[in-house]
Design an enzyme around this catalytic site. Structure first.
Site, PDB file in Angstrom:
ATOM      1  N   ASP A  37       0.857  -1.178   0.000  1.00 13.51           N
ATOM      2  CA  ASP A  37       0.000   0.000   0.000  1.00 13.51           C
ATOM      3  C   ASP A  37       0.898   1.233   0.000  1.00 13.51           C
ATOM      4  OD1 ASP A  37      -1.777   2.042   0.415  1.00 13.51           O
ATOM      5  OD2 ASP A  37      -2.628   1.267   2.265  1.00 13.51           O
ATOM      6  N   HIS A  38       1.104   1.822  -1.186  1.00 11.23           N
ATOM      7  CA  HIS A  38       1.998   2.968  -1.334  1.00 11.23           C
ATOM      8  C   HIS A  38       1.320   4.090  -2.107  1.00 11.23           C
ATOM      9  CE1 HIS A  38       6.386   2.076  -0.309  1.00 11.23           C
ATOM     10  NE2 HIS A  38       5.682   1.114   0.263  1.00 11.23           N
ATOM     11  N   THR A 104       3.566   1.645  11.041  1.00  6.39           N
ATOM     12  CA  THR A 104       3.729   3.066  11.331  1.00  6.39           C
ATOM     13  C   THR A 104       4.103   3.870  10.093  1.00  6.39           C
ATOM     14  OG1 THR A 104       6.017   2.658  12.021  1.00  6.39           O
ATOM     15  CG2 THR A 104       4.329   2.685  13.746  1.00  6.39           C
ATOM     16  N   GLY A 105       4.399   3.225   8.973  1.00  6.55           N
ATOM     17  CA  GLY A 105       4.513   3.915   7.708  1.00  6.55           C
ATOM     18  C   GLY A 105       5.852   4.570   7.439  1.00  6.55           C
ATOM     19  N   GLU A 106       5.909   5.245   6.285  1.00  6.62           N
ATOM     20  CA  GLU A 106       7.113   5.952   5.840  1.00  6.62           C
ATOM     21  C   GLU A 106       6.724   7.359   5.402  1.00  6.62           C
ATOM     22  OE1 GLU A 106       6.023   3.340   3.727  1.00  6.62           O
ATOM     23  OE2 GLU A 106       6.991   1.681   4.779  1.00  6.62           O
ATOM     24  N   ASN A 109       5.321   8.084   1.754  1.00  2.97           N
ATOM     25  CA  ASN A 109       3.907   8.012   1.402  1.00  2.97           C
ATOM     26  C   ASN A 109       3.028   8.937   2.226  1.00  2.97           C
ATOM     27  OD1 ASN A 109       4.232   5.659  -0.423  1.00  2.97           O
ATOM     28  ND2 ASN A 109       4.796   4.616   1.475  1.00  2.97           N
ATOM     29  N   GLY A 173      11.578  -3.969  15.133  1.00  2.00           N
ATOM     30  CA  GLY A 173      12.451  -3.841  16.291  1.00  2.00           C
ATOM     31  C   GLY A 173      11.714  -4.240  17.547  1.00  2.00           C
ATOM     32  N   ALA A 176       8.424  -2.067  18.475  1.00  3.70           N
ATOM     33  CA  ALA A 176       7.301  -2.303  17.568  1.00  3.70           C
ATOM     34  C   ALA A 176       6.776  -3.725  17.715  1.00  3.70           C
ATOM     35  CB  ALA A 176       7.728  -2.035  16.128  1.00  3.70           C
TER      36      ALA A 176
END
Length: 318
Positions: A37-38, A104-106, A109, A173, A176
């Site tokens: 999903d981007h 948590t996304g980037e 996007n 990590g 998360a």
């Protein structure tokens, strides 16, 4: 024993190609689908980025496989109340075969509307609240919510599946992973790390679904495959948190020189050596994963699916 799925890449292919790949995956014997999903691809060479929810609608008619987003960020670019509606409709269209993978996304996007990109600990707080909001909406009851990060007023989903949509949480990590164990219906991670799986299960994940995935480049010329990976997916070899904080494909392209072809050769299965492909997926099985997804980077999609149908999948524990 694990199941094996195929990972559809919205960054690299358009909608019609993704649907055709899903058909080929089902015919080849894969048991599930992931779909990214981007809003942007990682770099211009990848060249695509269709709206995932439209593609899922097409997939629901084209195949009978379970489908999951890997992963959706329901916190910045899209409000969790809107993601909940999209996920509920997807579950109805797939007759309950949809799972919502979240993370948590980037910035790549999520910054596009001009919102501040928060630090990691705030993004995790936002994700936890978003999951709470979506779970309440999946009940089909009217929801009002005035939280730290989100407000919902008199919202009700009228089209909902018989059972609430499972929400799997991505984590790379310890912090998360702890969050995933506490709030998720399942866990998603991209490395065959047995310690992370053990942390998830001991931290509250128990016997819930653990999913992971990897990318390969099938082709008969291994060196050509290395060049293909280096051109299209060098971003996966970048160190640290750059993948979360860089805002545009152009910024990732500026860092390409940090990734050598030798680094790609060491970290990505390239070519048609059956044992290498089998060994890579077995690492996930040995680490305790329940579903293992693979994505083909190279252009020979038909060759890849034939190769996995006849030579790779029959050798894997399942």
């Amino acid at each position: 024993m694990p199941e094996y799925g195929y990972h559809l890449s919205c960054e690299q292919y358009g909608p019609a190609e993704l649907v055709e790949q899903a058909r080929m995956a089902e015919q080849a014997g894969f048991h599930a689908l992931w779909i990214s999903d981007h809003y942007h691809p990682w770099n211009d060479a990848q060249g695509q980025s269709p709206f995932v929810w439209s593609v899922i609608g097409a997939l629901s008619e084209a195949v009978s496989l379970p489908i999951e987003t890997a992963v959706t960020c329901p916190t910045v670019r899209m409000h969790p109340a809107v993601v909940a509606q999209a996920a509920a409709t997807s579950a109805v269209m797939t007759e309950g075969r949809f799972r919502l993978g979240v993370g948590t996304g980037e910035a790549l996007n999520e910054h596009i509307l001009g919102d501040r990109w928060p630090p990691a600990h705030v993004r995790m707080e936002m994700l936890e609240e978003a999951v709470q909001v979506m779970r309440r909406l999946f009940t089909g009851e009217e929801v009002s919510h005035h939280g730290t990060h989100y407000t919902v007023e008199n919202a009700r989903l009228y089209t909902v599946p018989d059972e609430p949509v499972p929400i799997d949480v991505s984590g790379f990590g310890p912090k998360a992973t702890s969050l995933a164990a506490r709030i998720g219906d399942g866990y998603i991670t991209m490395m065959p790390n047995e310690e992370m799986v053990e942390q998830y299960r001991k931290g509250g994940g128990g016997g819930k679904l653990v999913s992971g995935g990897t990318k390969v480049c099938f082709g008969h010329d291994a060196d050509d495959c290395v060049r293909t990976v280096h051109k299209l997916w060098y971003n996966e070899q970048l160190p640290g948190e750059m993948g979360q904080v860089l805002p545009t494909p152009r910024h990732f392209e500026q860092l390409k020189e940090l990734v050598t072809e030798d680094r790609v050769r060491q970290n990505v299965v390239c070519g048609d050596d059956v044992d290498q492909h089998v060994s890579t997926l077995k690492e996930f099985a040995d680490a305790g994963f329940d579903r293992i997804y693979v994505n083909q980077i190279g252009p020979d999609m038909r060759g890849f699916f034939d190769f996995y149908r006849t030579k790779v999948l029959p050798q894997l524990p399942h």
